[in-house]
Design a protein around this motif. Structure first.
Motif, short mmCIF file in Angstrom:
data_model
loop_
_atom_site.label_atom_id
_atom_site.label_comp_id
_atom_site.label_asym_id
_atom_site.label_seq_id
_atom_site.Cartn_x
_atom_site.Cartn_y
_atom_site.Cartn_z
N CYS A 49 0.86 -1.18 0.00
CA CYS A 49 0.00 0.00 0.00
C CYS A 49 0.90 1.23 0.00
N CYS A 50 0.65 2.15 -0.93
CA CYS A 50 1.39 3.41 -0.98
C CYS A 50 0.39 4.55 -0.80
N THR A 51 0.61 5.36 0.21
CA THR A 51 -0.34 6.40 0.61
C THR A 51 0.28 7.78 0.53
N SER A 52 -0.41 8.73 -0.08
CA SER A 52 -0.02 10.14 -0.02
C SER A 52 -0.68 10.77 1.19
N ILE A 53 -0.02 11.75 1.79
CA ILE A 53 -0.58 12.37 3.00
C ILE A 53 -0.43 13.88 2.96
N ASP A 54 -1.21 14.53 3.79
CA ASP A 54 -1.05 15.95 4.07
C ASP A 54 0.10 16.05 5.07
N PRO A 55 1.20 16.73 4.72
CA PRO A 55 2.37 16.74 5.61
C PRO A 55 2.13 17.44 6.95
N HIS A 56 1.06 18.23 7.06
CA HIS A 56 0.80 18.94 8.31
C HIS A 56 -0.01 18.11 9.30
N PHE A 64 -2.97 3.91 -2.97
CA PHE A 64 -3.04 2.80 -3.91
C PHE A 64 -2.81 1.52 -3.12
N THR A 65 -3.77 0.62 -3.15
CA THR A 65 -3.66 -0.63 -2.42
C THR A 65 -3.77 -1.80 -3.39
N GLU A 66 -2.91 -2.77 -3.23
CA GLU A 66 -3.01 -3.97 -4.06
C GLU A 66 -4.16 -4.83 -3.58
N SER A 67 -4.56 -5.78 -4.43
CA SER A 67 -5.75 -6.58 -4.15
C SER A 67 -5.67 -7.30 -2.80
N GLY A 68 -4.49 -7.71 -2.39
CA GLY A 68 -4.37 -8.41 -1.12
C GLY A 68 -4.65 -7.54 0.09
N VAL A 69 -4.62 -6.22 -0.11
CA VAL A 69 -4.83 -5.29 1.01
C VAL A 69 -6.21 -4.63 0.94
N ASP A 70 -6.85 -4.66 -0.22
CA ASP A 70 -8.14 -3.99 -0.39
C ASP A 70 -9.13 -4.33 0.72
N ILE A 72 -8.73 -5.23 3.75
CA ILE A 72 -8.41 -4.86 5.13
C ILE A 72 -7.98 -3.40 5.27
N HIS A 73 -7.98 -2.65 4.13
CA HIS A 73 -7.49 -1.28 4.19
C HIS A 73 -8.30 -0.41 5.15
N TYR A 74 -9.61 -0.60 5.15
CA TYR A 74 -10.48 0.16 6.06
C TYR A 74 -10.07 -0.10 7.51
N LYS A 75 -9.83 -1.36 7.86
CA LYS A 75 -9.45 -1.69 9.23
C LYS A 75 -8.06 -1.14 9.57
N LEU A 76 -7.16 -1.15 8.59
CA LEU A 76 -5.83 -0.61 8.84
C LEU A 76 -5.90 0.88 9.15
N LEU A 77 -6.74 1.62 8.42
CA LEU A 77 -6.93 3.04 8.70
C LEU A 77 -7.52 3.24 10.09
N GLU A 78 -8.48 2.41 10.43
CA GLU A 78 -9.11 2.51 11.75
C GLU A 78 -8.08 2.32 12.86
N TYR A 79 -7.22 1.32 12.72
CA TYR A 79 -6.20 1.07 13.74
C TYR A 79 -5.14 2.17 13.73
N VAL A 119 -6.27 -7.92 12.43
CA VAL A 119 -6.37 -7.57 11.02
C VAL A 119 -5.41 -8.38 10.15
N LEU A 120 -4.12 -8.32 10.45
CA LEU A 120 -3.13 -8.93 9.57
C LEU A 120 -3.16 -10.46 9.61
N GLN A 121 -3.14 -11.02 10.80
CA GLN A 121 -3.12 -12.49 10.90
C GLN A 121 -4.34 -13.14 10.27
N PRO A 122 -5.57 -12.65 10.53
CA PRO A 122 -6.74 -13.24 9.86
C PRO A 122 -6.67 -13.16 8.33
N ALA A 123 -5.94 -12.16 7.82
CA ALA A 123 -5.80 -12.01 6.36
C ALA A 123 -4.65 -12.84 5.81
N GLY A 124 -3.95 -13.54 6.68
CA GLY A 124 -2.86 -14.41 6.25
C GLY A 124 -1.49 -13.78 6.24
#
Length: 370
Positions: A49-56, A64-70, A72-79, A119-124
């Motif tokens: 996953c490659c993420t752009s951010i607001d530097p402030h 951009f997330t690859e299919s293997g991360v799609d 769980i991406h919501y949960k990753l943001l939540e954590y 999140v990560l372990q359940p996704a393998g």
């Protein structure tokens, strides 16, 4: 041929490839996609996953997330924004840590991480590698690589390679400034009313006006996600609003639930997203969030552009005053420096910004945002 020479040659080749990618990629999203493909020729990983951010605010402005991360991406943001855990990105940036792996952060016991357990372990997945993408003291993005639990953890040599490549990647993310790639049929006008989106506490859309709907379409196009998915920037500002306002949640940062996203098209204004937690008149347990979409104002964009063009503190002061219409003599008086010193600073500002006059400078940092 020594191993040290081979490693140096590999790094040189990888950096040159990344520089060429930045020159050829038509958009920030295309750059992220191609970047991950190219990194895979240097380092083995199973998803990224490659993420752009607001530097402030360090909030996501697009990912951009690859299919293997799609999935769980919501949960990753939540954590990332709502939970306390190891090697969170804001912590890595704050502490000046340029790279981290889950294996090392947990002392070889990833079960110590709630993100891993839930999140990560359940996704393998097993090991996770995180790289804050820093350039000249500012963070412009995050790179996250994952390996399946059946694969070895990231090695020290792989970490050193990615750490060395990070500034070049950050530079190109800064240049792209996470620009939107709007459909030609969707043109945002400066005089449009603000977009308003109301969501439940679970980030389920409740209502929105036409302007918000158009901004959502643009952001979804940028991330190449379906119409039922919320773009990462919207999730990010909402999670930040929840983290700073709800009792009992982990507050990782005091920065506001706000971010700015520049547009790639000069005819399209840069957008500012803000989120706030609403009070419910029916039940204290029933949470709602409001998100505003508005063309960014010059005052909001000046700090971001100062980061983009690497202006010094004195140069930032001069640009602020030039925008207000100060002459060279007035600048010298206000800053207690000579007119010759003002001219030297102006030359440096023009060179960094790619302009040749005050008029061009004012247009670049002011007129196009109003």
């Amino acid at each position: 041929m020594s191993a040290q020479y081979t490693q140096f040659s590999q790094l040189k080749d990888a950096r040159q490839q990344i520089i060429r990618l930045g020159e050829k990629a038509p958009s920030s999203q295309a750059y992220k996609h191609t970047l991950i493909e190219r990194l895979r020729t240097q380092v083995s990983f199973d998803a990224a996953c490659c993420t752009s951010i607001d530097p402030h605010t360090l909030l996501s402005t697009g990912a951009f997330t690859e299919s293997g991360v799609d999935g769980i991406h919501y949960k990753l943001l939540e954590y990332e924004y709502l939970r306390n855990d190891v090697m969170k990105y804001d912590q890595l940036v704050r502490e000046g840590q340029s790279i981290a792996t889950l294996n090392e952060a947990t002392g070889g016991h990833p079960n110590r991480s709630a993100r891993y357990r839930d999140v990560l372990q359940p996704a393998g997945f097993g090991d996770e590698l995180r790289v804050p993408l820093m350039y000249k003291g500012s963070c412009w993005g995050f790179l996250t690589l994952f390996r399946l639990h059946t694969e070895p953890v990231f090695s020290e040599e792989e970490q050193q390679l990615l750490e060395a490549l990070a500034p070049s990647i950050a530079y190109h993310l800064r240049q792209a400034s996470v620009g939107l790639s709007p459909d030609s049929a969707i043109i945002m006008e400066n005089d449009m009313e603000p977009g308003v989106l109301v969501l439940s506490g679970k980030l389920e859309p409740i209502s929105f006006n036409p302007t918000a709907d158009q901004w959502l379409k643009l952001l979804r196009q940028q991330e190449d996600i379906d119409e039922n998915s919320l773009p990462a920037p919207v999730r990010a500002v909402c999670f930040r609003a929840l983290s700073t306002a709800l009792p009992g949640t982990f507050t990782a940062s005091a920065s506001p639930a706000k971010l700015c996203i520049p547009a790639a098209d000069a005819g399209t204004p840069w957008v500012t997203l803000r989120a706030t937690l609403l009070q419910s008149g029916q039940s204290k347990d029933e949470k709602q969030l409001a998100v505003w979409f508005e063309p960014a104002k010059a005052s909001e964009m000046l700090p971001l552009m100062a980061e983009m063009f690497a202006w010094s503190e004195r140069e930032r002061q001069i640009v602020r005053l030039i925008v207000q219409g100060f002459s060279t003599r007035e600048l010298a008086s206000a800053l207690h420096i000579s007119a010759y010193t003002v001219q030297d600073h102006l030359k440096a500002i023009f060179l960094k910004t790619g302009v040749s006059s005050r008029r061009e400078l004012v247009w670049k940092v002011y007129s196009r945002f109003n």
